[in-house]
Design a protein around this motif. Sequence first.
Motif, PDB file in Angstrom:
ATOM      1  N   ALA B 259       0.837  -1.189   0.000  1.00 20.54           N
ATOM      2  CA  ALA B 259       0.000   0.000   0.000  1.00 20.54           C
ATOM      3  C   ALA B 259       0.873   1.241   0.000  1.00 20.54           C
ATOM      4  CB  ALA B 259      -0.915   0.003   1.220  1.00 20.54           C
ATOM      5  N   HIS B 260       1.889   1.228   0.813  1.00 20.47           N
ATOM      6  CA  HIS B 260       2.800   2.357   0.877  1.00 20.47           C
ATOM      7  C   HIS B 260       3.529   2.527  -0.453  1.00 20.47           C
ATOM      8  CE1 HIS B 260       6.030   4.997   2.177  1.00 20.47           C
ATOM      9  NE2 HIS B 260       6.905   4.104   1.809  1.00 20.47           N
ATOM     10  N   GLU B 261       4.032   1.407  -0.933  1.00 20.47           N
ATOM     11  CA  GLU B 261       4.864   1.481  -2.129  1.00 20.47           C
ATOM     12  C   GLU B 261       4.079   1.874  -3.369  1.00 20.47           C
ATOM     13  OE1 GLU B 261       7.914  -1.581  -2.852  1.00 20.47           O
ATOM     14  OE2 GLU B 261       7.365  -2.328  -0.862  1.00 20.47           O
ATOM     15  N   VAL B 262       2.853   1.377  -3.519  1.00 20.35           N
ATOM     16  CA  VAL B 262       2.137   1.618  -4.777  1.00 20.35           C
ATOM     17  C   VAL B 262       1.620   3.056  -4.834  1.00 20.35           C
ATOM     18  CG1 VAL B 262      -0.283   1.019  -4.278  1.00 20.35           C
ATOM     19  CG2 VAL B 262       0.764   0.295  -6.425  1.00 20.35           C
ATOM     20  N   ASN B 263       1.533   3.699  -3.669  1.00 23.47           N
ATOM     21  CA  ASN B 263       1.156   5.115  -3.661  1.00 23.47           C
ATOM     22  C   ASN B 263       2.220   5.990  -4.305  1.00 23.47           C
ATOM     23  OD1 ASN B 263      -1.411   5.285  -2.609  1.00 23.47           O
ATOM     24  ND2 ASN B 263      -0.709   5.159  -0.475  1.00 23.47           N
ATOM     25  N   GLN B 264       3.437   5.531  -4.328  1.00 27.72           N
ATOM     26  CA  GLN B 264       4.519   6.324  -4.915  1.00 27.72           C
ATOM     27  C   GLN B 264       4.346   6.480  -6.425  1.00 27.72           C
ATOM     28  OE1 GLN B 264       6.076   7.947  -2.699  1.00 27.72           O
ATOM     29  NE2 GLN B 264       7.693   6.789  -1.655  1.00 27.72           N
ATOM     30  N   PRO B 265       4.260   5.341  -7.181  1.00 27.68           N
ATOM     31  CA  PRO B 265       4.078   5.526  -8.629  1.00 27.68           C
ATOM     32  C   PRO B 265       2.754   6.193  -8.986  1.00 27.68           C
ATOM     33  CG  PRO B 265       3.930   3.206  -8.041  1.00 27.68           C
ATOM     34  CD  PRO B 265       4.390   3.923  -6.832  1.00 27.68           C
ATOM     35  N   ALA B 268       3.350   9.869  -8.263  1.00 27.38           N
ATOM     36  CA  ALA B 268       4.252  10.460  -9.258  1.00 27.38           C
ATOM     37  C   ALA B 268       3.529  10.630 -10.601  1.00 27.38           C
ATOM     38  CB  ALA B 268       5.477   9.580  -9.413  1.00 27.38           C
ATOM     39  N   SER B 269       2.722   9.622 -10.978  1.00 26.56           N
ATOM     40  CA  SER B 269       1.961   9.717 -12.230  1.00 26.56           C
ATOM     41  C   SER B 269       1.058  10.932 -12.210  1.00 26.56           C
ATOM     42  CB  SER B 269       1.094   8.468 -12.434  1.00 26.56           C
ATOM     43  OG  SER B 269       1.899   7.321 -12.554  1.00 26.56           O
ATOM     44  N   GLU B 300       5.733   5.167 -14.816  1.00 29.95           N
ATOM     45  CA  GLU B 300       5.221   4.930 -13.467  1.00 29.95           C
ATOM     46  C   GLU B 300       4.142   3.852 -13.436  1.00 29.95           C
ATOM     47  OE1 GLU B 300       6.575   6.192 -10.546  1.00 29.95           O
ATOM     48  OE2 GLU B 300       8.052   6.643 -12.082  1.00 29.95           O
ATOM     49  N   THR B 301       3.404   3.752 -14.532  1.00 31.07           N
ATOM     50  CA  THR B 301       2.377   2.701 -14.525  1.00 31.07           C
ATOM     51  C   THR B 301       3.037   1.326 -14.529  1.00 31.07           C
ATOM     52  OG1 THR B 301       2.158   2.626 -16.932  1.00 31.07           O
ATOM     53  CG2 THR B 301       0.697   4.146 -15.743  1.00 31.07           C
TER      54      THR B 301
END
Lengths: 129, 473
Positions: B259-265, B268-269, B300-301
């Motif tokens: 959850a934390h990590e996927v919020n980054q891309p 950024a997108s 980012e996707t």
Amino acid sequence: MAQKSLVSIVDDDHSFRESLRRLLRSLGYPVAAFPSAADFLASPNLDATGCLVTDVQMPKMSGIELFSHLLNTGRQIPTILVTAYPEVGVQERVLSLGVECYLPKPLEESVLIRCLRSVFARGQKSRGA
Amino acid sequence: MTPSEQTRNQLALQASIPGGMATLESILCTDELHRRPVRSPDYEAENRALVALVGALADSPTTILQTLADTTLATLSAESAGLSLLTKDKKRFYWAAIAGAWSPHIGGGTPREFGPCGDVLDRNAPLLFKHFEKRYGYFLPVTPLVEECLLVPFYVAGESVGTVWAISHSKDKKFDAEDLRVLESMGRFASAAYQAVESIETLRLEISARDKAEEELRELTIGLEQEVQMRTEALVKARSELAHVARVTSLGALTASIAHEVNQPIGASRNNANAALRFLAADPPDLLEVKEALESVVNETYRAQRIIGRIRDQVKREPSRKENVNLNDAIEEVISLVRGELSTNRVSVRTQLANVLSLVHGDRVQLQQIILNLILNAIEAMADSSADARNLAISSETQSDGAILVTIADSGPGIAPGDRERIFESFFTTKSGGIGIGLSICRSIIDAHGGRLWVDNPQSGGAVLRFTLPTVQ
């Protein structure tokens, strides 16, 4: 007295850091970006920074620790905290400490713009008579 | 000579011994050794003798002294041969080994202060005696009488401890220098043998002491081994329990970190797309920036896709280990895992687990992951309820169709009717910051086990999650 107009970004995530730099550039702000709190503190841009936008969860020194450090060393740089782990308790605490805004990732552009405007408007107000 | 003359001569001979004691000098003839015809040394014979002795010392150290006596007898062509050893109190010599005509006298001996062995030690030199019974009357009964006796001392650690000797009982054998040379060789061997025998005696004592110590050590070792075994078993058990806990909780930790990590891309997108729109709206539009921004969005996707793919990999990576599972035990284990969470969040738990529950055939870790997920969902659902109204009820029962039914009910706000099926869809979540992975995975696991997972209509507020599992027949 020239207003400090530089926005400094601190985030250990490369992609997010660069995307925020691009967004701020598109909004017309001069930007400097740093991968860690230590890099920011060591840079010559420190004193020119009019607004700090920093991630919270970072290795070695967190965004909140960075903010506290600036307070303790007498540097009042308006700070916007950005986080992928927003927590209500934390928000209350940092706002009472004087943090400008506490924003979750992904950023809501309009909210970010509002925060930046209030930081720089205040600065402009202080310049006037 | 007439018999009566012989007897008279014998009587005269006996009468001529004053008080039975001749002088020492009168019975010594050591010088004779070197006056007698010289024989060339027979080194070969000597070597053979020594080699045989060394072999005997190795093979049977306890009988080495006798072997030495035998060897001396043979090599010197004596009529008797033997070994005298000084007693510990240094008052007597005893005949430790005898070969030849005097064999029957083994164990006899002579006093240290008055005897041929004593003389040899006093002079610290080999001596050749003739008819020593003229001085040492106690030899008279020791038959056959000695014509000549050649003795050499032998030493251990610089101290003389005994003699090796050879005897001739007739005038046929007269000892010479060569005999002396060989006898001295035997004497040196006797030193070694003596030390070996002494060592053996000491060794025997040590061995019996050591045997005793070994026995005690053995018992101690067995005790220690048993203890080590128990502790190793306990350690292995603890380690496997820990690994089990890690596997059960891993899915939750995994989804949290993702959850934390996927919020980054995603974040950024969004920034890049927003920037692209702004650059496009600029006067004039900055198309280079727009291009770079959109390229970043695309990148980012892919990053997001890789991150989410890790959940699927993680779930797939764990091979499904099917076994017969007691669901009550599994439930209780999970409850003990989350005891901390329950108390921190002031949630009270009530369990109603069936007394008798058939076993379920399935992956114990996966089933516990589901139970954990449902409990954590319940705790979170009640986060906004008042602290004294956070109740969690968990029950297990056997249905009429034989399947097992597990129910997890909370006293939170409940699930809106429209969401009751949607919550099992991937990426659906009512939690801010949640990414909605848990329940969809739970349902696919239950499905894979031949069961069903669903939301029930509760009698009184709160959410009720139920799942069934078929039992082992």
